[in-house]
Write a protein that holds these residues in place. Structure first.
Motif, PDB file in Angstrom:
ATOM      1  N   PHE A   1       0.892  -1.248   0.088  1.00 38.32           N
ATOM      2  CA  PHE A   1       0.122   0.193  -0.010  1.00 38.32           C
ATOM      3  C   PHE A   1       1.118   1.402   0.027  1.00 38.32           C
TER       4      PHE A   1
ATOM      5  N   ALA B   1      -8.975   1.328   0.391  1.00 33.49           N
ATOM      6  CA  ALA B   1      -7.714   1.051  -0.189  1.00 33.49           C
ATOM      7  C   ALA B   1      -7.856   0.114  -1.156  1.00 33.49           C
TER       8      ALA B   1
ATOM      9  N   GLY C   1      -3.906   3.369  -1.070  1.00 27.02           N
ATOM     10  CA  GLY C   1      -3.697   3.171   0.382  1.00 27.02           C
ATOM     11  C   GLY C   1      -4.407   3.773   1.345  1.00 27.02           C
ATOM     12  N   THR C   2      -4.661   3.854   2.788  1.00 29.29           N
ATOM     13  CA  THR C   2      -5.439   4.405   3.391  1.00 29.29           C
ATOM     14  C   THR C   2      -4.355   5.770   3.882  1.00 29.29           C
ATOM     15  N   GLY C   3      -3.167   5.651   3.429  1.00 27.05           N
ATOM     16  CA  GLY C   3      -2.361   6.997   3.494  1.00 27.05           C
ATOM     17  C   GLY C   3      -2.908   8.124   2.781  1.00 27.05           C
TER      18      GLY C   3
ATOM     19  N   GLY D   1       0.828   5.065   4.987  1.00 29.48           N
ATOM     20  CA  GLY D   1      -0.400   4.585   5.431  1.00 29.48           C
ATOM     21  C   GLY D   1      -0.144   3.549   6.743  1.00 29.48           C
ATOM     22  N   PRO D   2      -0.998   2.681   7.384  1.00 25.79           N
ATOM     23  CA  PRO D   2      -0.546   1.768   8.372  1.00 25.79           C
ATOM     24  C   PRO D   2       0.478   0.763   8.152  1.00 25.79           C
ATOM     25  N   THR D   3       0.210   0.017   6.990  1.00 26.71           N
ATOM     26  CA  THR D   3       1.267  -1.039   6.574  1.00 26.71           C
ATOM     27  C   THR D   3       2.579  -0.542   6.479  1.00 26.71           C
ATOM     28  N   ASP D   4       2.624   0.663   5.783  1.00 26.47           N
ATOM     29  CA  ASP D   4       3.990   1.282   5.805  1.00 26.47           C
ATOM     30  C   ASP D   4       4.501   1.685   6.990  1.00 26.47           C
TER      31      ASP D   4
ATOM     32  N   ASP E   1     -10.149   2.757   9.544  1.00 27.86           N
ATOM     33  CA  ASP E   1      -8.439   2.733   9.311  1.00 27.86           C
ATOM     34  C   ASP E   1      -7.978   2.220  10.735  1.00 27.86           C
ATOM     35  N   GLN E   2      -6.566   1.589  10.276  1.00 28.68           N
ATOM     36  CA  GLN E   2      -5.907   1.057  11.566  1.00 28.68           C
ATOM     37  C   GLN E   2      -5.504   1.905  12.452  1.00 28.68           C
TER      38      GLN E   2
ATOM     39  N   HIS F   1      -1.186  -7.600   5.183  1.00 27.59           N
ATOM     40  CA  HIS F   1      -1.979  -8.067   6.101  1.00 27.59           C
ATOM     41  C   HIS F   1      -2.899  -9.002   5.907  1.00 27.59           C
TER      42      HIS F   1
ATOM     43  N   ALA G   1      -8.576  -4.636   0.589  1.00 26.86           N
ATOM     44  CA  ALA G   1      -7.700  -4.069   1.633  1.00 26.86           C
ATOM     45  C   ALA G   1      -8.717  -4.173   3.034  1.00 26.86           C
ATOM     46  N   VAL G   2      -8.309  -3.986   4.037  1.00 24.06           N
ATOM     47  CA  VAL G   2      -8.975  -3.972   5.335  1.00 24.06           C
ATOM     48  C   VAL G   2      -9.774  -2.937   5.420  1.00 24.06           C
ATOM     49  N   SER G   3      -9.507  -1.580   4.966  1.00 26.88           N
ATOM     50  CA  SER G   3     -10.461  -0.515   5.023  1.00 26.88           C
ATOM     51  C   SER G   3     -11.808  -0.812   4.266  1.00 26.88           C
TER      52      SER G   3
HETATM   53  N1  ASP Z   1      -4.651   0.461   5.609  1.00 27.09           N
HETATM   54  C1  ASP Z   1      -4.031  -0.250   4.635  1.00 27.09           C
HETATM   55  C2  ASP Z   1      -2.651   0.499   4.289  1.00 27.09           C
HETATM   56  O1  ASP Z   1      -2.811   1.451   3.379  1.00 27.09           O
HETATM   57  C3  ASP Z   1      -4.494  -0.398   3.475  1.00 27.09           C
HETATM   58  C4  ASP Z   1      -5.950  -1.262   3.826  1.00 27.09           C
HETATM   59  O2  ASP Z   1      -5.824  -2.506   3.896  1.00 27.09           O
HETATM   60  O3  ASP Z   1      -6.994  -0.685   4.160  1.00 27.09           O
HETATM   61  O4  ASP Z   1      -1.597   0.338   4.694  1.00 27.09           O
END
Ligand code: ASP
Length: 329
Positions: free
Chosen positions: A41, A161, A189-191, A45-48, A207-208, A97, A165-167
């Motif tokens: 992503f 995302a 991405g959610t960034g 964002g959270p994974t980053d 979002d995470q 994830h 994506a988890v979002s």
């Molecule tokens: N939150 C994730 C990210 O951008 C993307 C997602 O799975 O929603 O890192």
């Protein structure tokens, strides 16, 4: 010139022995150059955030830099494909994830197999989510939000995302439990999705906490609830969605680290040892605790721990997704 079979066999054996010892040497020397950690992503964002956090102590443990490379798109499946096709040397590794377990059911055509195309380094971290809105979104609490969504339906936008994506999954669960259909808008991405929320271009985002806790604490976004069954120590005043009427609403995002299939076992062991060292680093432990994110037990930060969990998650999500009839061509 004549060749004797015995000479040929001896030469062959010597060459093979040389090959084996060169391979053993290169594995012993691993890593002798930087390792690329692929993030599926967008940056920020959270994974980053998680990847950049652990890259430093992993690099220290390996004696080499761990470089982050963002390979975005299609809910993480573009990066997963790239890694499945990368050279199995240990110099390309991957963090993803739970999208790794939902992709087989979500995508009709998938160019990788999560259970066949990788070696497993270990589970990384479990991260809760939060339901957010842009700061000036009218509803001030959850009951107001419920009424607003019922009245405005798909005039309300919900960022995510991309499929898988988890979002996206969190948004689907939210819409289905609320009985509303919102206008979903995908980002890489959610960034970037968070930037759109901060800029007022979208209304809602799930979002995470690895990205959202600082935003919530600074009041840059509005929060309606957390996606765990109990409140989070990092956000003690934020109610759970479950306690506000969405009974049993629970999304906690697990992460894993992978390498291409065929990466030699001694290399995987070194990468696993570095990951374990990172997850025991006091700075990482404290930062993750501040974000209410849990480090898995050590036996899960292992090859077998990740593979077993991934299998169980594929079996759990497959039927749910098929029943919901959501998929991409
Ligand atoms: N939150 C994730 C990210 O951008 C993307 C997602 O799975 O929603 O890192």
């Amino acid at each position: 010139m004549k060749f004797r079979l015995s000479t040929l066999l001896r030469t062959g054996a010597a060459v093979a022995a040389l090959g084996v010892s060169t391979l053993a040497l290169s594995q012993a020397a691993f890593p002798d150059k930087p390792v690329s950690l692929i993030v599926p992503f967008a940056a920020g964002g959270p994974t980053d955030v998680v990847a950049r956090m652990i890259a430093i102590p992993m690099g220290k443990a390996l004696g080499q830099t761990v470089l982050i490379e963002n390979a975005v798109g299609a809910g993480g499946t573009i990066a997963a494909t790239k890694v499945a096709r990368a050279a199995p040397t240990g110099y390309t590794i991957f963090i993803h994830h739970m999208g790794m377990s939902t992709a087989p059911a979500l995508y009709k055509k998938l160019s990788f197999d999560p259970l066949k195309d990788y070696e497993y380094i270990g589970q990384v971290v479990d991260v809760p989510m939060t339901l957010l809105a842009r700061k000036d979104f009218p509803p001030t609490n959850f009951p107001e939000l419920a009424a607003y969504l019922k009245a405005n339906g798909n005039k309300v936008s919900l960022a995510n995302a991309g499929l898988g994506a988890v979002s996206h999954l969190c948004g689907l669960l939210f819409m289905s439990q609320m009985g509303v259909e919102l206008n979903t808008i995908p980002y890489s991405g959610t960034g970037p999705a968070m930037n759109a929320l901060l800029g007022g271009q979208v209304d809602l985002l799930c979002d995470q906490t690895t990205q959202t806790v600082p935003m919530i604490k600074d009041g840059r976004v509005k929060v309606y609830g957390v996606t765990t069954l109990n409140r989070l120590s990092a956000l003690p005043n934020v109610p759970t969605l479950s306690e506000q009427g969405l009974k049993g609403f629970e999304v906690k995002v697990w992460h894993g680290m992978y390498a291409p299939k065929g990466t030699p076992a001694p290399v995987i062991e070194k990468l696993n040892a570095a990951l374990r060292a990172a997850m025991q680093d006091p700075v990482i432990k404290q930062r993750l605790a501040e974000l209410s994110s849990d480090i898995p037990p050590m036996d899960k930060i292992s090859s077998a721990g990740l593979k077993t969990h991934l299998e169980a998650e594929i079996n759990k999500w497959g039927p749910v997704i098929k029943k919901a009839g959501i998929y991409a061509d």
